[in-house]
Write an enzyme that holds these catalytic residues in place. Sequence first.
Site, PDB file in Angstrom:
ATOM      1  N   GLN A 100     -10.449  -5.326   2.913  1.00 48.69           N
ATOM      2  CA  GLN A 100     -11.261  -4.288   3.561  1.00 48.69           C
ATOM      3  C   GLN A 100     -12.524  -4.851   4.217  1.00 48.69           C
ATOM      4  O   GLN A 100     -13.154  -4.178   5.027  1.00 48.69           O
ATOM      5  CB  GLN A 100     -11.663  -3.211   2.540  1.00 48.69           C
ATOM      6  CG  GLN A 100     -10.496  -2.395   2.008  1.00 48.69           C
ATOM      7  CD  GLN A 100      -9.910  -1.421   3.033  1.00 48.69           C
ATOM      8  OE1 GLN A 100     -10.547  -1.088   4.033  1.00 48.69           O
ATOM      9  NE2 GLN A 100      -8.687  -0.976   2.795  1.00 48.69           N
ATOM     10  N   HIS A 135      -2.977  -5.436   9.080  1.00 48.71           N
ATOM     11  CA  HIS A 135      -2.956  -4.053   9.591  1.00 48.71           C
ATOM     12  C   HIS A 135      -4.249  -3.286   9.340  1.00 48.71           C
ATOM     13  O   HIS A 135      -4.392  -2.152   9.785  1.00 48.71           O
ATOM     14  CB  HIS A 135      -1.740  -3.285   9.061  1.00 48.71           C
ATOM     15  CG  HIS A 135      -1.811  -2.865   7.629  1.00 48.71           C
ATOM     16  ND1 HIS A 135      -2.059  -1.564   7.250  1.00 48.71           N
ATOM     17  CD2 HIS A 135      -1.645  -3.562   6.483  1.00 48.71           C
ATOM     18  CE1 HIS A 135      -2.028  -1.474   5.925  1.00 48.71           C
ATOM     19  NE2 HIS A 135      -1.785  -2.676   5.441  1.00 48.71           N
ATOM     20  N   CYS A 190      -2.641   3.837  -0.957  1.00 49.19           N
ATOM     21  CA  CYS A 190      -1.358   3.573  -1.593  1.00 49.19           C
ATOM     22  C   CYS A 190      -1.067   4.572  -2.686  1.00 49.19           C
ATOM     23  O   CYS A 190       0.064   4.771  -3.054  1.00 49.19           O
ATOM     24  CB  CYS A 190      -1.355   2.169  -2.176  1.00 49.19           C
ATOM     25  SG  CYS A 190      -2.100   1.001  -1.079  1.00 49.19           S
TER      26      CYS A 190
HETATM   27  C1  LIG Z   1      -8.398  -3.916  -0.924  1.00 51.76           C
HETATM   28  C2  LIG Z   1      -6.948  -3.960  -0.577  1.00 51.76           C
HETATM   29  N1  LIG Z   1      -6.198  -4.966  -1.049  1.00 51.76           N
HETATM   30  C3  LIG Z   1      -4.895  -5.080  -0.752  1.00 51.76           C
HETATM   31  C4  LIG Z   1      -4.258  -4.155   0.041  1.00 51.76           C
HETATM   32  C5  LIG Z   1      -2.819  -4.326   0.346  1.00 51.76           C
HETATM   33  O1  LIG Z   1      -2.637  -4.857   1.636  1.00 51.76           O
HETATM   34  P1  LIG Z   1      -1.220  -4.714   2.370  1.00 51.76           P
HETATM   35  O2  LIG Z   1      -1.084  -3.278   2.742  1.00 51.76           O
HETATM   36  O3  LIG Z   1      -1.305  -5.619   3.553  1.00 51.76           O
HETATM   37  O4  LIG Z   1      -0.186  -5.180   1.393  1.00 51.76           O
HETATM   38  C6  LIG Z   1      -4.985  -3.063   0.538  1.00 51.76           C
HETATM   39  C7  LIG Z   1      -4.331  -1.996   1.321  1.00 51.76           C
HETATM   40  O5  LIG Z   1      -4.618  -0.815   1.171  1.00 51.76           O
HETATM   41  C8  LIG Z   1      -6.377  -2.978   0.229  1.00 51.76           C
HETATM   42  O6  LIG Z   1      -7.133  -1.980   0.707  1.00 51.76           O
END
Ligand SMILES: Cc1ncc(COP(=O)(O)O)c(C=O)c1O
Length: 389
Positions: free
Chosen positions: A183, A205, A328
């Site tokens: 982030q 992304h 997520c």
């Molecule tokens: C702080 C953090 N770490 C890891 C991730 C995971 O990244 P990715 O979606 O590329 O697997 C996210 C995604 O929401 C995130 O905000």
Amino acid sequence: MKKVYMDYAASTPVDKEVLDEMLPFFDKYYGNASSIHSFGVDAFNAVEEARERVAKIIGAKNDEIIFTAGGTESDNIAIKGVAFKNREKKGSKGYNIITCSIEHPAVLVTCKYLDNIGYKAKFLPVDRYGIVNLDELEKSISKDTFLITIMFANNEIGTIEPIQEIGKIAKKHNVLFHTDAVQAIGKVPIDINNLNIDLLSISSHKIYGPKGVGALYIRKGIKLETIAHGGGHEKGIRSGTYNTPGIVGLGKACELGFKRMDNDVLQMTKLRDILIKKVLEIEESYLNGHPTQRLANNAHFRFTAIEGESLNMLLNDAGIASATGSACSSKKLQASHVLTGIGLIQELAHGSLRLSLGRKSTKEEVEYVCNTIPGIVKKLRDMSPLWNR
Ligand SMILES: Cc1ncc(COP(=O)(O)O)c(C=O)c1O
């Protein structure tokens, strides 16, 4: 209907310049970057140029970057890669890995998994703003500790952790320091050397690149156990044919992110502060996260006697894309571990809303959101048995 996207912390649109650089790698330069013919060399050169661009955004050397399938995989490779290399410390008395209670699941669940299979993990508490307790961090370190993994900035409440201090503590005790900077990249200037960071996770992304690609910075000299066995790509740590278009996209996104960071941050901070000021004019509304040590694009609120999911849905009906918990876990109805981690009781945690801004956010959009929220909050409160005014 007007549509306003305020969920940039969940994902961002691919920048036009990024897309333009990616497209030829689908149908023109489609060779396998590991092949020795000219098609392969074209792809290989593009991958290496991307590596340089990724390295530059954090002050690393090109050969300290490996490509992955995103932030989740980068976190897994870093943490398991270090843990499996230190397997002789399994079952020891002191903590092997120190993390904190409000990490993204990619870190949290990985540490819980390692704890379940015999490593010892410490989940540090945070204060009401989400800042990790540095005294407790230092006290938790022993001769058995080989890794500290603390996120750069929180994905839900936007709090930026005291990374410089954590880096100093890690260095003083000769413990590796990994940070999930998914982030923070493009929003906070990062120099891995100044900050004593040994491993750092990046996701494309979140920075106007494509989904399903990321990178891991690994300081020179650090050895990680292989996580994906195969043809020996990426120093043998993570095998698999190069996702050339994705990697090219990540590289371009990093280049643009580096170039535009000052402007982006200035613009997003202005909009964020308007958003916060206006929303906090609503009776019994509060800001979650740190008032100043927070990401330029993050505004996270809680409202007494409101159900966040309903707020989210009514905002969606008004064309506004927002989030309750983390991207997520927003489909799960349990309170977010981040919000309970900062000490909110379930009811308050459930009344939360995340609005996250991006490069394309405008003042008009912010005004529309600020004008829409009070009516929805009132409507929900009028129906709520918990709101007895
Ligand atoms: C702080 C953090 N770490 C890891 C991730 C995971 O990244 P990715 O979606 O590329 O697997 C996210 C995604 O929401 C995130 O905000």
